[in-house]
Structures are given as C-alpha cells and as structure tokens.
Design an enzyme around this catalytic site. Sequence first.
Site, short mmCIF file in Angstrom:
data_model
loop_
_atom_site.label_atom_id
_atom_site.label_comp_id
_atom_site.label_asym_id
_atom_site.label_seq_id
_atom_site.Cartn_x
_atom_site.Cartn_y
_atom_site.Cartn_z
N ASN A 52 55.82 44.40 -84.90
CA ASN A 52 56.13 45.67 -84.37
C ASN A 52 55.57 47.04 -84.88
O ASN A 52 55.96 47.73 -85.38
CB ASN A 52 58.24 46.27 -84.64
CG ASN A 52 58.71 44.88 -83.11
OD1 ASN A 52 57.82 44.83 -82.32
ND2 ASN A 52 59.93 44.44 -83.91
N HIS A 138 69.33 47.63 -75.88
CA HIS A 138 69.47 46.97 -76.96
C HIS A 138 71.11 46.62 -77.10
O HIS A 138 71.97 47.04 -77.61
CB HIS A 138 69.28 47.52 -78.89
CG HIS A 138 68.76 46.79 -79.91
ND1 HIS A 138 69.57 46.85 -80.68
CD2 HIS A 138 67.46 46.07 -79.74
CE1 HIS A 138 68.83 45.99 -81.89
NE2 HIS A 138 67.52 45.68 -81.05
N GLU A 190 67.30 53.51 -74.05
CA GLU A 190 65.84 53.75 -74.72
C GLU A 190 64.81 54.90 -73.79
O GLU A 190 65.00 54.40 -72.83
CB GLU A 190 65.88 52.51 -75.28
CG GLU A 190 66.39 51.60 -75.70
CD GLU A 190 66.69 49.83 -75.31
OE1 GLU A 190 65.51 49.09 -75.98
OE2 GLU A 190 67.63 49.03 -76.31
N SER A 194 62.44 47.11 -75.42
CA SER A 194 62.21 46.34 -76.34
C SER A 194 61.37 45.22 -75.67
O SER A 194 60.34 45.01 -76.49
CB SER A 194 63.32 46.21 -77.62
OG SER A 194 64.59 45.51 -76.91
N ASP A 219 67.51 55.86 -77.89
CA ASP A 219 66.83 54.67 -78.88
C ASP A 219 65.82 55.09 -78.92
O ASP A 219 65.23 54.33 -77.82
CB ASP A 219 68.25 53.99 -79.07
CG ASP A 219 67.43 52.79 -79.80
OD1 ASP A 219 66.24 53.26 -80.71
OD2 ASP A 219 67.62 51.70 -80.20
N HIS A 222 60.88 52.32 -80.18
CA HIS A 222 59.58 51.39 -80.03
C HIS A 222 58.76 52.63 -79.51
O HIS A 222 57.85 52.40 -79.21
CB HIS A 222 60.06 50.74 -79.03
CG HIS A 222 60.18 49.20 -78.84
ND1 HIS A 222 59.93 48.44 -80.19
CD2 HIS A 222 61.84 49.42 -79.22
CE1 HIS A 222 60.38 47.30 -80.10
NE2 HIS A 222 61.91 47.78 -79.89
N LYS A 251 59.94 49.81 -87.24
CA LYS A 251 58.46 49.58 -86.21
C LYS A 251 57.50 49.88 -86.00
O LYS A 251 56.32 49.91 -87.37
CB LYS A 251 59.19 49.81 -84.59
CG LYS A 251 59.40 48.68 -84.40
CD LYS A 251 61.38 49.03 -83.30
CE LYS A 251 61.71 47.43 -83.77
NZ LYS A 251 63.42 47.33 -83.31
C1 LIG Z 1 64.54 47.14 -83.16
C2 LIG Z 1 65.85 48.20 -82.52
C3 LIG Z 1 66.76 48.43 -83.38
C4 LIG Z 1 67.15 48.12 -84.50
O1 LIG Z 1 66.76 48.62 -85.24
P1 LIG Z 1 66.54 48.00 -87.12
O2 LIG Z 1 66.14 49.00 -87.61
O3 LIG Z 1 65.68 46.96 -86.60
O4 LIG Z 1 67.98 47.70 -87.06
C5 LIG Z 1 67.75 49.24 -82.48
N1 LIG Z 1 67.14 49.82 -81.41
C6 LIG Z 1 65.69 49.08 -81.02
C7 LIG Z 1 66.16 49.18 -79.51
C8 LIG Z 1 64.84 48.67 -81.59
O5 LIG Z 1 64.56 47.68 -80.61
#
Ligand SMILES: *Cc1c(COP(=O)(O)O)cnc(C)c1O
Length: 404
Positions: A52, A138, A190, A194, A219, A222, A251
């Site tokens: 990522n 997620h 999101e 992801s 969120d 990405h 990421k």
């Molecule tokens: C990776 C991810 C998370 C978690 O984040 P980390 O910092 O790896 O714990 C949360 N939400 C989404 C959409 C993700 O892809």
Amino acid sequence: MSWNSRIERHILQRRKDDQYRTRRATKTREGGRIILLQNGEQEARYLNFSSNDYLGLSHDLRLIHAWQEGARKYGVGSAGSGHITGYSEPLFELEERLADWLGYDAAIVYPSGFTANQAVIKLLIEQNDRIIADRLSHASLLEAAIYSPGRVHRFKHNDLTSLKSYLDRGNAALEKLETPENHGLLAVTEGVFSMDGDFAPLKKMESLCQEAGALFMVDDAHGIGVCGEGGRGSINLAQIKPDILVVTFGKAFGLSGAAVLVNEPLADYFVQFSRPLIYSTAIPPALAYTLKEAVDLIEKGDNLRNRLADNIAYYRQEMASLDLAQWNVTLVESTTAIQPLIIGESQRALEIAEKMQSQGIWVTAIRPPTVPPNSARLRITLTAKHQQEDIDALVAAFKEALGE
Ligand SMILES: *Cc1c(COP(=O)(O)O)cnc(C)c1O
C-alpha cells in the site's frame, strides 16, 4: 468446554473454507519495489505488487533522515499517554499541521487506523443511535459498529437510494423515542474502497446526511496523499468536508498511525472521553516528527502522484489488450492504485497467485470473508516506484498464469 477442541475446530473449518492464512517474514530492496522471502533455505526475490506504499515513501531517504533526526532530538518512545507526558512537541506540531493542511479545527492522532475508527465509534455511539455504513466498509469500522450499543445498518455499496432509505427509516425510528433529541445517526463510508479501488459518491452522500441531520464520517485510508489537490485526498477531490475525517499513515504516507479530523467541540469530546487515546501510549516522537516531514513531501508530491497515474494508465492499457473474458476473470473498473482482478473462487485465486509467484511476481489473493462470497481476487496495487518494465512483467505473467 474444552478450549483446545474449539480452537482446533475453528482452524480446521478455516482450512476447509480455503481461508487459512499465513504470514511470511519479508525484506525489501530497491525502495520496496522488490521483496525477498525466505523459501526454505533459499531467499526468493519478487516484484512487489501487493504493498500500500502508493507513493513509495516507506523507503524515502528524506523520511529516513527525518526519523533519525527525530529520534536523536526527541527519543524513540513517548514514554506515556498523551494525557500524562507523552504528548511530545512533534506530536503537537503534527496535529496542528494536519488540521491546517486538511482544513479542520483539530486533528487527534492515534497509533493506527484500526484504533482510530474504533475510537470514533466507541466515543460517539450510545444506545438507540444508529450507524449506517457502506456494506463494504473496512473491518475496523464494521466490527466497532457491531460491538457498539447502537444499531447497525449496512447500506448497499455506494448506493445513494439505499443510504437515503436507511437515513429516513432511522429518523422515523428516532422520532418514536421518548427523547429523540438525545439520539442520532452516524453515516460511514470510505473515500476509496480498499478492495475495489472505487470512489464513494461523497458529494451526494454529504448532502443526504445534511438533509437527514446525520453525522457524516469518511475513512480516507486509501485516498489521502494519493488524490486531490496537494494529496488532500478524496474529500478534496469531491469538495466536501465531512464531520469526521479519518486519515491513516500506513499507506501513502509510508509510515504508520492515523488521525481523526474534527471541529473544536468534537476534538474536546475526544480529549475528554476517548479511552483508546487516554489509556494508550502516544505515538513515538520520532514517528510524529517523520510524519510531519511526510505531510510536506506529500503536499509537494505532484511528481510522485503523476508517476503513479502514469503507471495506472499504462497497466490498464496493457490489461485491456488481453482478452480477459476467455479466462473468466474481470478487471474491476478502477482509476486508483488499487486494481483488483476478480477471479471468483478462493481456490482458483490462490492457484493463480501461486503461479504468479513462481514467475517472480508477488500478488496477494484476497478471499472471503475479507471480500464478498465468490469474489476472491488478486488485489494488484501499483506504486510511483514501479517501472514500465515491471508492469510489462506483471502483464506477461498474467498471460502465462491465466492461459494454462
Ligand atoms: C488499512 C485501513 C485501515 C486501518 O489502518 P491501519 O493504520 O493499518 O490500522 C482502516 N480503514 C481502511 C479503509 C484501511 O484500508
């Protein structure tokens, strides 16, 4: 009850479902382009299409230098909760910088995105509240929602009609409570998904939430760093300002940690009541220092984003020249760095991933329950560090692996 037999039973079932997971220790070379894995006695070398690290910052020399300098100046550990003495100067400065960069009153930093998402839901949701989340959200969001005292509804992926209907039904249900003014709706999505790499229709979702009086949470794990002006992510691209924005640093930032961006009253609410914030060690000052440097690099990172965009365009052009239908696989319509190839059955996805690996290409098979049933896939991720020849090798390996 026998714990042993229950554990064995669950693990056996995992194998039967072709969902058994393993972890392997890796080393990286050439800025993360290459990963090395131990294969018995031998070390095997692969082109990495599974990370990522969209902008290739995890090995950036400027960040490595910042990490060293941050450690020297401020130490490697924060030695306490932010509410005691762990709120280091670089962490304070990072929060100020993030808030300013993304146009919010405040940013609250957590050690991971998983924790940040759980913290938001734990803090906000009380009995009779409703969480209305995209069904592909997620695991960190859905899990927190399910364990919260509120009710959870999962709307159809990116479907505005489905979202609106849950918002309306939620409001109707709140009306019937004795004290409707004490309860609310939280809509969650999101920015970039992801596992599919598609964008949520954020602008219209924001309007629906405003009309319904619901809090809106995005969120952008990405999207942040990768899209929008100066890498400000999906919300900048869509020109919205959700009530709660979560950005993560594992990421595109190439580091780790996360931040929740909110207005002043909400920020105070977090500082007063967020237990994962209060009862957990604050992130290392060296990391905070490096993250601040990463914000600068990302803000000025158009060259990296352009390189990534060129790689995405080139990959899609090369894949479009293959007749994928003959092999019964589908390339998802995605314009982001996440480029899934849907295979269907878990077993077949695993076999194809193995064939790719035998040709020196590391792609990971993602299987249910991470993705919906019968949509096992290879989740190919492109980064700014890939060269055209890497993508040529990837496409050639697909031809070979799928053609057999
Ligand atoms: C990776 C991810 C998370 C978690 O984040 P980390 O910092 O790896 O714990 C949360 N939400 C989404 C959409 C993700 O892809």
